[in-house]
Structures are given as structure tokens and as C-alpha cells.
Design an enzyme around this catalytic site. Structure first.
Site, short mmCIF file in Angstrom:
data_model
loop_
_atom_site.label_atom_id
_atom_site.label_comp_id
_atom_site.label_asym_id
_atom_site.label_seq_id
_atom_site.Cartn_x
_atom_site.Cartn_y
_atom_site.Cartn_z
N SER A 1 -0.36 1.12 43.41
CA SER A 1 -1.05 2.41 43.33
C SER A 1 -0.76 3.06 41.99
O SER A 1 0.33 2.90 41.44
CB SER A 1 -0.58 3.34 44.45
OG SER A 1 -1.09 4.64 44.27
N TYR B 1 6.40 7.04 48.28
CA TYR B 1 5.24 6.15 48.10
C TYR B 1 5.19 5.58 46.68
O TYR B 1 4.96 4.38 46.48
CB TYR B 1 3.99 6.96 48.42
CG TYR B 1 2.68 6.23 48.31
CD1 TYR B 1 2.27 5.33 49.30
CD2 TYR B 1 1.82 6.46 47.23
CE1 TYR B 1 1.05 4.69 49.21
CE2 TYR B 1 0.59 5.81 47.14
CZ TYR B 1 0.22 4.93 48.13
OH TYR B 1 -1.00 4.29 48.04
N LYS C 1 5.43 1.66 45.62
CA LYS C 1 4.29 1.01 44.97
C LYS C 1 4.66 0.44 43.61
O LYS C 1 4.15 -0.63 43.23
CB LYS C 1 3.13 2.00 44.84
CG LYS C 1 2.46 2.32 46.17
CD LYS C 1 1.94 1.06 46.86
CE LYS C 1 1.02 1.37 48.02
NZ LYS C 1 0.56 0.15 48.72
#
Length: 304
Positions: free
Chosen positions: A152, A165, A169
Site C-alpha cells: 500500500s 497498517y 504494508k
């Protein structure tokens, strides 16, 4: 005409909806037999249901493709082994893994809890490792196989309220590069995709101000299916020689991301002290400092 994945067996995690569903459908359309792996949990990881995976399976079969479901979690070693075993039990082999499963626990860093951190790391980073590791033994024996991992721009560039997150990622990109290096001798390839799409994973983006609403409107144009072609290509024999890379898929744009490399070096024959670093080193480097930006600042143009 045979599809690009004719005769191959693919495992797609998080395939009960969004990007994962579109990848699974396109892979089946390209000739692959697909294991639709999805625990059917909520966006934040609670609960479980076979319905999302069953829906994807039905969509594939309605188009004439072959699919089976697996509702095991990616977040533990043993259950990840069962996901890969499902491919062997149903179809006798495994050729491609797409690590797409994910959850979100978005919260500003100084309010993030232990559970917020561990839950997201468990699904994204640990899950990518566990499923990949389960497939690796079979890849090594057959001397072939591919991995596609979902990264991401939240990790590659940065974003607000996503320390868990983002860390997962960015960690996935390092995992992918390590797999590519370690398994190249077995003709195994590993790549990442940083997808852009409006899906369940982005539906939690706040849209209370006009600026936020405009940002969300742009993201909503980017449908999940736009990310599937790159995943199918990277999993096919047509991508032979493509490994260790990080691609972005944004509407009709294809992006290749760089990896960190030295951009400026300052040498001092006498060595360094904290004072000389402050006086000479940092002023020499400062023009090349990376800005404190986020994904939306870097990708500021409208998707077309």
C-alpha cells in the site's frame, strides 16, 4: 484460445470481496483453478462467515470457471497451512499465491492500542508470511511458483492514523524482496502490488469536510477490478523474469515504485561528532530530505 493461467492453481486470500474477488474472478477467467480463501470477517476482523467466499465461488462458476472455498484464517501458521492444503486436496498442486487478505484498525498513533497493532500485523504481515511459507515447500519441490503480495502507498509513502497498517504494508515489500532473493534458485518469483481502489478497505476513509468528500469521490472512480490484470500477469508465465518489484495499479495507470537507495553521502576524514554533524552533515543533506507527505500528496492528479 487458452488463457494466461491455463492449467495453473491459484490461492487468493481475502477473495470474498473487493480487490481479492476481482483477482480471483479474472484468474479463473484466464484458466486457473482458484481457491477462494476468506474467513468472512468484518472490516476490523471480527466474526466469520462462509458467505463472501461462496458468493465469489458462485460468480466464478457462473462464468464457467473452477473454484473452491477455504474459510481458514491467514493469521496463524496452522490455518495458513490448511489454505495451501486446500489447493492440493482439490486440485493436486499450487502455482500462484495472492496475499490479499487484510483488516483495518485505523486510529491516530498516540491512541492506538496493543490489540489495534497486533491484529493488523497478524493479518497483513504475519498472514503474508504464513501463507507464503506454506506454499514455499511445494514451490521448491516443483521448482516453480509465484507470489503476489498486496502492499500500500500508506506504507510506501505514508498516511494519517495508520501506523499499524503502514508498518505491515511496508514490511510486506521487504518480505517479498527476501522471498525473491531466497527462492530465485527454484524459479520462484515474488512481487508486490500497491492497489488503488474503492472497496471495503477504503470505505472507512472519513468524508465529513468538502476536501475529504472530494478525495473520496476520486477514489470511488477507481473500481477494484482495475487491479486484477497486474495480479494475473505477475502470476502467469508471461511474467518470467519479473521478480522483487513493487508495482502500483491506479485506474488506468501502471506504476513502478523505487526501493530506498543512498541519495546523498557526506564524508569527513576526521570522523564525526554530534557538533560536526549539526554543523556540516545535516546542512549538506537537508536539501535531499524526504518531505513529510502522505499518499494523497504524492498522487495529487486525478485518476483517468
Amino acid at each position: 484460445m487458452a488463457g494466461m493461467m491455463e492449467g495453473k492453481v491459484a490461492v487468493v486470500t481475502g477473495a470474498g470481496g473487493g480487490i481479492g474477488r476481482e483477482i480471483a474472478i479474472m484468474m479463473a477467467g484466464a484458466g486457473a483453478k482458484v481457491i477462494v480463501a476468506d474467513i468472512g470477517a468484518s472490516l476490523t476482523g471480527e466474526g466469520a462467515s462462509a458467505s463472501p467466499a461462496e458468493q465469489t465461488k458462485q460468480m466464478i462458476e457462473q462464468k464457467g470457471g473452477a473454484a473452491q472455498i477455504c474459510t481458514e484464517s491467514v493469521a496463524s501458521w496452522r490455518s495458513a497451512q490448511k489454505i495451501v492444503q486446500a489447493a492440493l486436496d482439490h486440485y493436486g498442486r499450487i502455482d500462484a499465491v495472492v496475499n490479499n487478505a487484510g483488516i483495518l484498525r485505523d486510529v491516530i498513533f498516540h491512541k492506538m492500542t496493543e490489540d489495534d497493532w497486533l491484529s493488523v500485523i497478524a493479518v497483513h504481515l504475519n498472514g503474508s508470511f504464513f501463507v507464503s511459507r506454506a506454499a514455499a515447500e511445494h514451490y521448491r519441490k516443483q521448482e516453480s511458483g509465484t507470489f503476489v503480495h498486496m502492499s500500500s502507498t500508506s506504507g510506501l509513502i505514508g498516511n494519517f492514523g495508520q501506523a499499524n497498517y503502514s508498518a505491515a504494508k511496508l514490511g510486506i515489500t521487504a518480505l517479498s524482496k527476501s522471498i525473491a532473493l531466497d527462492m530465485a534458485r527454484y524459479n520462484v518469483r515474488s512481487n508486490c502490488i500497491a492497489p488503488f481502489a474503492w472497496s471495503r478497505m477504503t470505505s472507512s476513509i472519513p468524508a465529513t469536510t468538502p476536501e475529504q468528500q472530494a478525495r473520496v469521490a476520486k477514489i470511488q472512480q477507481m473500481t477494484p477490478d482495475k487491479n486484477a490484470p497486474m495480479a494475473v500477469f505477475l502470476s502467469s508465465d508471461a511474467a518470467k523474469g519479473v521478480t522483487g518489484q513493487v508495482f502500483g495499479t491506479r485506474m488506468n495507470e501502471m506504476i513502478l515504485f523505487s526501493s530506498p537507495r543512498p541519495i546523498r553521502i557526506v564524508h569527513r576524514a576526521e570522523g564525526w561528532t554530534p557538533e560536526t554533524i549539526a554543523e556540516h552533515c545535516i546542512p549538506a543533506m537537508q536539501a535531499a530530505f524526504m518531505p513529510l507527505d502522505r499518499s494523497g500528496d504524492v498522487f495529487s492528479w486525478d485518476p483517468v
